[in-house]
Design an enzyme around this catalytic site. Structure first.
Site, mmCIF file in Angstrom:
data_model
loop_
_atom_site.group_PDB
_atom_site.id
_atom_site.type_symbol
_atom_site.label_atom_id
_atom_site.label_comp_id
_atom_site.label_asym_id
_atom_site.label_seq_id
_atom_site.Cartn_x
_atom_site.Cartn_y
_atom_site.Cartn_z
ATOM 1 N N ASN A 46 -110.791 59.115 -69.058
ATOM 2 C CA ASN A 46 -111.164 58.068 -70.023
ATOM 3 C C ASN A 46 -112.340 58.546 -70.872
ATOM 4 O O ASN A 46 -113.469 58.617 -70.391
ATOM 5 C CB ASN A 46 -111.519 56.781 -69.277
ATOM 6 C CG ASN A 46 -110.338 56.220 -68.518
ATOM 7 O OD1 ASN A 46 -109.560 55.441 -69.044
ATOM 8 N ND2 ASN A 46 -110.181 56.642 -67.269
ATOM 9 N N TYR B 33 -96.470 55.994 -74.105
ATOM 10 C CA TYR B 33 -97.499 56.979 -74.433
ATOM 11 C C TYR B 33 -97.564 58.061 -73.364
ATOM 12 O O TYR B 33 -97.584 59.266 -73.668
ATOM 13 C CB TYR B 33 -98.853 56.290 -74.583
ATOM 14 C CG TYR B 33 -100.016 57.246 -74.683
ATOM 15 C CD1 TYR B 33 -100.087 58.169 -75.719
ATOM 16 C CD2 TYR B 33 -101.051 57.227 -73.743
ATOM 17 C CE1 TYR B 33 -101.143 59.056 -75.821
ATOM 18 C CE2 TYR B 33 -102.110 58.106 -73.836
ATOM 19 C CZ TYR B 33 -102.159 59.020 -74.872
ATOM 20 O OH TYR B 33 -103.196 59.899 -74.973
ATOM 21 N N ILE C 223 -112.087 62.460 -81.009
ATOM 22 C CA ILE C 223 -112.262 63.672 -80.205
ATOM 23 C C ILE C 223 -112.237 64.906 -81.094
ATOM 24 O O ILE C 223 -113.037 65.831 -80.917
ATOM 25 C CB ILE C 223 -111.185 63.751 -79.111
ATOM 26 C CG1 ILE C 223 -111.383 62.608 -78.101
ATOM 27 C CG2 ILE C 223 -111.226 65.099 -78.392
ATOM 28 C CD1 ILE C 223 -110.288 62.507 -77.057
ATOM 29 N N VAL D 254 -97.982 66.933 -89.016
ATOM 30 C CA VAL D 254 -97.540 68.027 -88.149
ATOM 31 C C VAL D 254 -96.041 67.989 -87.893
ATOM 32 O O VAL D 254 -95.448 68.988 -87.480
ATOM 33 C CB VAL D 254 -98.293 68.027 -86.791
ATOM 34 C CG1 VAL D 254 -99.771 68.266 -86.998
ATOM 35 C CG2 VAL D 254 -98.038 66.756 -86.010
ATOM 36 N N SER E 59 -103.370 64.178 -71.147
ATOM 37 C CA SER E 59 -104.037 62.969 -70.648
ATOM 38 C C SER E 59 -103.748 62.756 -69.178
ATOM 39 O O SER E 59 -102.685 63.145 -68.670
ATOM 40 C CB SER E 59 -103.546 61.751 -71.442
ATOM 41 O OG SER E 59 -104.005 60.544 -70.865
#
Length: 349
Positions: A205, A176, A12, A53, A116
């Site tokens: 998705n 997650y 992405i 990070v 998400s």
């Protein structure tokens, strides 16, 4: 604007970076190049700084002159094993907290966060007689017996699905999912404490060119494609009737562009979440069929196995109305076009 893009070398992140640059933004790229996402010997793409990070000490100088951070970096996957918990908590939650602290120190007060749809857990359900109802977790005994539906707690009828909007209840059902919701909570707390602005984009998705092949970062569409390439039938769990929303990576990149240009302008609330979805629901069995339809020649029919994974939800389908109204974002790639094209799109790994 100068945009710091974390996770810039990922599936992405790569699409987001290209879209931002094509729109005239100056993109600063950082990525940890995790082996499970990029392979063990992956080299940093040109212009990409390798940075963890989670390490606050590495942020010095990186945020100089940055106007907005677009935070894509995360460990992703189903997160069904208890042993996954430390990795999600470390990379996703500690990483986000370290980033937000560094942003505050550098006086950078605008964030676009990749979230998400998994934060919803199960989607929204209604009983024909009793209206909206919240189902509990599906029982193992029922799944083993082939009963894959959620049932009304009042009359035990199978519940029908409705679209979720951003104000629906959040009920993460995997490590997650818990980590993604924690990221949102850190971001909303930072907004209040730092007098800042943030947008959380709840991706549904995501699929498209550049998707990883056969890794924990692969989605079900990529797994179906891999089966077809081996001449095997795609394996579809449960009865194939699970309803989802599949959104093309190019549309996800466009949503990020819209959010980057809107956050902190005063046009949005200080913290706001948006569904990023195609708006066209599709069953998992139809996903397998659509991917198969894009493969040249005769392909094996998808096989509905009746199997299941604990932690999977039955239906979750988004309403993209808020993103359309407030960000001006509407997905352009419909699943019936994008999924067949995905069958022959270039993948990575």
């Amino acid at each position: 604007m100068r945009v710091l893009l974390t996770g810039s070398a990922g599936f992405i992140g790569t699409a987001v970076g290209s879209t931002l640059e094509a729109s005239g933004h100056d993109v600063v790229r950082i990525d940890l190049l995790l082996p499970q996402a990029h392979g063990r010997d992956a080299a940093a793409p040109p212009g990409t700084q390798v940075l963890d990070v989670r390490d606050a000490g590495e942020w010095r100088g990186v945020l100089d002159g940055v106007d907005v951070v677009c935070h894509q970096a995360a460990v992703v996957g189903a997160g069904v094993a208890v042993s996954d918990l430390p990795a999600y908590a470390s990379h996703n939650d500690l990483g986000t907290a370290a980033l937000l602290a560094a942003m505050h120190q550098a006086d950078v007060d605008r964030l676009v966060l990749a979230s998400s749809m998994v934060v919803y857990g199960e989607g929204r359900y209604a009983c024909a007689e009793h209206g909206v109802r919240v189902p509990g977790p599906r029982r193992v005994e029922a799944l083993e017996a082939g009963d894959v539906e959620n049932h009304c707690p009042d009359c035990d009828r199978a519940l029908g699905w409705e679209t979720v909007d951003e104000d629906d209840r959040l009920d993460p059902r995997s490590s997650y999912a818990a980590s993604k919701l924690a990221q949102e909570h850190y971001a909303s707390s930072w907004v209040r404490q730092a007098d800042a602005s943030a947008v959380a984009l709840r991706y549904h998705n995501v699929y498209g060119p550049g998707m990883p092949r056969d890794t924990p970062y692969s989605g079900v569409a990529a797994m179906f494609r891999s089966s077809l390439e081996r001449g095997e039938s795609p394996q579809v769990y449960e009865d194939g009737g699970q309803v989802r929303d599949f959104v093309h990576v190019d549309d996800v990149a466009r949503a990020n562009l819209a959010a980057v240009e809107a956050v902190g302008t005063g046009a949005l609330p200080p913290y706001r979440a948006y569904n990023v979805a195609s708006g066209t629901p599709v069953t998992i069995l139809d996903v397998a069929r659509l991917v198969a339809s894009g493969v040249p020649g005769t392909t094996p029919e998808p096989e509905v196995t009746g199997g299941y994974r604990l932690g999977d939800v039955r239906h979750v389908v988004a309403s993209p109305a808020r993103a359309t109204a407030e960000l001006g974002f509407t997905a352009e790639v419909r699943p019936e076009t994008g999924l067949p094209a995905f069958a022959t799109a270039p993948l990575r790994g």
